[in-house]
Structure formats: C-alpha cells, structure tokens
Design a protein around this motif. Sequence first.
Motif, PDB file in Angstrom:
ATOM      1  N   CYS A  56      51.093  39.027  41.328  1.00  0.00           N
ATOM      2  CA  CYS A  56      51.202  40.575  41.407  1.00  0.00           C
ATOM      3  C   CYS A  56      51.753  41.244  42.520  1.00  0.00           C
ATOM      4  O   CYS A  56      52.277  42.405  42.764  1.00  0.00           O
ATOM      5  CB  CYS A  56      49.921  41.088  40.826  1.00  0.00           C
ATOM      6  N   GLN A 107      46.389  34.707  35.204  1.00  0.00           N
ATOM      7  CA  GLN A 107      47.183  33.937  36.088  1.00  0.00           C
ATOM      8  C   GLN A 107      46.650  32.730  37.096  1.00  0.00           C
ATOM      9  O   GLN A 107      47.460  31.845  37.404  1.00  0.00           O
ATOM     10  CB  GLN A 107      48.454  34.959  36.753  1.00  0.00           C
ATOM     11  N   PHE A 108      45.584  33.303  37.544  1.00  0.00           N
ATOM     12  CA  PHE A 108      44.739  32.209  38.399  1.00  0.00           C
ATOM     13  C   PHE A 108      45.787  31.737  39.537  1.00  0.00           C
ATOM     14  O   PHE A 108      45.623  30.465  39.654  1.00  0.00           O
ATOM     15  CB  PHE A 108      44.005  31.114  37.439  1.00  0.00           C
ATOM     16  N   ARG A 162      47.692  41.218  45.946  1.00  0.00           N
ATOM     17  CA  ARG A 162      46.300  40.499  46.796  1.00  0.00           C
ATOM     18  C   ARG A 162      46.898  39.514  47.540  1.00  0.00           C
ATOM     19  O   ARG A 162      47.482  38.320  46.975  1.00  0.00           O
ATOM     20  CB  ARG A 162      45.536  39.930  45.213  1.00  0.00           C
TER      21      ARG A 162
HETATM   22  S1  SF4 Z   1      46.983  37.191  42.310  1.00  0.00           S
HETATM   23 FE1  SF4 Z   1      47.362  39.012  41.087  1.00  0.00          FE
HETATM   24  S2  SF4 Z   1      48.625  37.778  39.301  1.00  0.00           S
HETATM   25 FE2  SF4 Z   1      47.505  36.268  40.505  1.00  0.00          FE
HETATM   26  S3  SF4 Z   1      45.544  35.985  39.527  1.00  0.00           S
HETATM   27 FE3  SF4 Z   1      45.149  37.428  40.918  1.00  0.00          FE
HETATM   28  S4  SF4 Z   1      45.577  39.557  39.658  1.00  0.00           S
HETATM   29 FE4  SF4 Z   1      46.420  37.769  38.656  1.00  0.00          FE
END
Ligand code: SF4
Length: 352
Positions: free
Chosen positions: A34, A22-23, A37
């Motif tokens: 998600c 998803q970067f 993070r």
């Molecule tokens: S924040 Fe979560 S959804 Fe977005 S790239 Fe990182 S792991 Fe993937």
Amino acid sequence: MKKALLYQKVKNKFVKCTACKQFCLIGDGNTGICGVRQNISGDLYLLVYGKAVAANIDPIEKKPLFHFLPGTKVFSIGTIGCNFGCSFCQNWDISQAAKEFKKKLSKEKRLKDLKLEVTRYGYDLPPEAIVSFCEEKKIPSIAYTYNEPAIFFEYTYDTAILASKAGIRNVYVSNGYASHDAIDKITPYLDAINIDLKSFSDDFYKKTCKARLQPVLDNIKYYHKKGVWVEVTTLVIPGENDSKKELTQIAEFILSVSPSIPWHVSSFSPAYKMKDKMTTSEKKIREAYKIGKEVGLKYVYGGNIWGEDLQSTYCPACNNTLIKRDWGFSKLQTLKRGVCDRCAGRIDGVWA
Ligand code: SF4
C-alpha cells in the motif's frame, strides 16, 4: 504518523503487517504494497495517520448504502494508498499515489525520504477534529472511503472509538481485504460496510486488481456473521466481468450468505488504465439487476445510472415502493421504522 497496531516483529528487523490479507513482510526502511505503512528500525508505522486527502459531506446513498439511515448525510474521509492495484480504479490519483512516490524514491535510492513525501500529502485532520465537526453539524455517521480503510486502520480505529462514544455511527467502504485481526478489532465500532465484489474470477482479481478472490468472499461472510450491516457492490465492466454466468455466480454467492444483503450493480466509466473501455450500457445494468432478482436476492439496485425503478426500495413481500431514489438520492420515504406501511413486513437494514 503513528505506530501501527497491527503487525508482528520478525527476525532481522523485518515486520509482518497484519492489517490486510496481503500480509506484507517488510524490511527495515521499506513499506508494504500500500505504500503507507513503513518499517522504521523494526517497528511498523502508519504514515498517513491524521492525514486526510479527501473529506466531504455526502449523502449516505453515495457510498452506496441504501439500507442504512437513508436520506442522511455522512462525513467521508480518505487518505492516499491502497492494497490493490485495480486497472479501472476511479480514485487512482489518490489510491496509487504512495506507490508512485515509492517507485520514484526507490529509483533515486532515497526510500528513507518516503515518510517525508507521504506525510506532505493531505492535510491534518485528527480523529478529534472529525468527531467534533460531525457533532457540531449533527452528521450521524462517518465513512472511511475513497481508498481502502484497512490500510489506514489505526486512523479509522481511533476515530471510530471517539465517534461511537459521541453516538456517531461508522461505516467502511472497502475492497474486502482486511485481516480477521483488523475486522475483530473494528467491528465493535463498525455499523455498516459496503464491500466491492469486483468479479467472481480469481484470474480477474490477480491480473486486474493484484489481489485474490477467496479472501474477499471469506470477508463478506465474516462481516455478516459478526453482525455488521453489509451491502455489496459490483462495478460491471464491459467484456471483463459482465457475462451472464459471472453475474449469476456473484448473485448466487451473495444469496448463499444472505438474501437480505443488498447488491448494487454499478455502471463503469473509463478510468486509469481502462480508458479504452466503453461505459456500461443501461441494458447491461438492467440485465444484471434482473439476474440478481431472479436468483432470489431481496434487494438489487442499479448504480451510476438514471432510473428510479432500478434504485428504489420495494417491499419483498408486497412490492410496495418504500423509498424512491434516483441517482442515489432518496426522494420519498414511506418506510416507517423498517416496516412496510402496507403489509407490515419487516425490511432488512439499519433505519434508526
Ligand atoms: S502493508 Fe499495506 S498492503 Fe501490506 S499487509 Fe499491511 S495494509 Fe496490507
């Protein structure tokens, strides 16, 4: 909470998370898709580090992994959060929890409290405790499962390193969306993976999972190329991904990577936003099983369904029954060190 390993700093305190495909580009105070993070003052943190929301001892067959240490136990852990938003998620209460917190706090203009909310969820289970428990109970592997392991990458990574040192194997149960950076980092410690290939339609991935198809296909090839033992699962949903054409496309794709990759075709049960759908019929699972076999896959299994014939492992050379199973449990094993006891043919998998 722990500082993330996989991110890049961008200007104006923005960061780009590189744990999954998803970067996400994340501004100060915000999180990625998600929800676990978070960018705190220009650095990215994993909020659910050491915070398990589910931990169980399961049969390895339940992951499902049928060609990886059959008949053994696996210690399974998961956290909250997910990088997908599947309408049919069977674990939606944990996978979508962080997004719900985020939505609520954004509305109340209290996003800064997300760390507090998320870290309150789950219980403390640091990597050292997981590995000690497995050593004490003689559990030979750890599964990062229930939600997508790429989003709690740092927790899986630290645990997997400790586990490897203790001679304990590591397995992912994944939607196949980890970044190549994440895959390159984890593969020295990762022994097996089960990847969901949810459909062969990019539209399905976009509308139903909030993701794309191609990155998943690329990752199945990539894990296989890197030498991780790969099995693939397709949850067959009535009227969504169960046409003969689509099931054949999935089976042909797996075959193009390797005929030795086991394909699990599993029965769907109504859940989350797809409560209006019917449970998949046994007839449909048998049809999918037949498609996999006719396409040329060596190992095909029916899942979430009774039926010893659909779940047992047969020698691809002489059709000898090597492992009898029902509802995922191995009942009888005549396979010796990965070799058929009748024709001495080699059976693909990790057996010792
Ligand atoms: S924040 Fe979560 S959804 Fe977005 S790239 Fe990182 S792991 Fe993937």
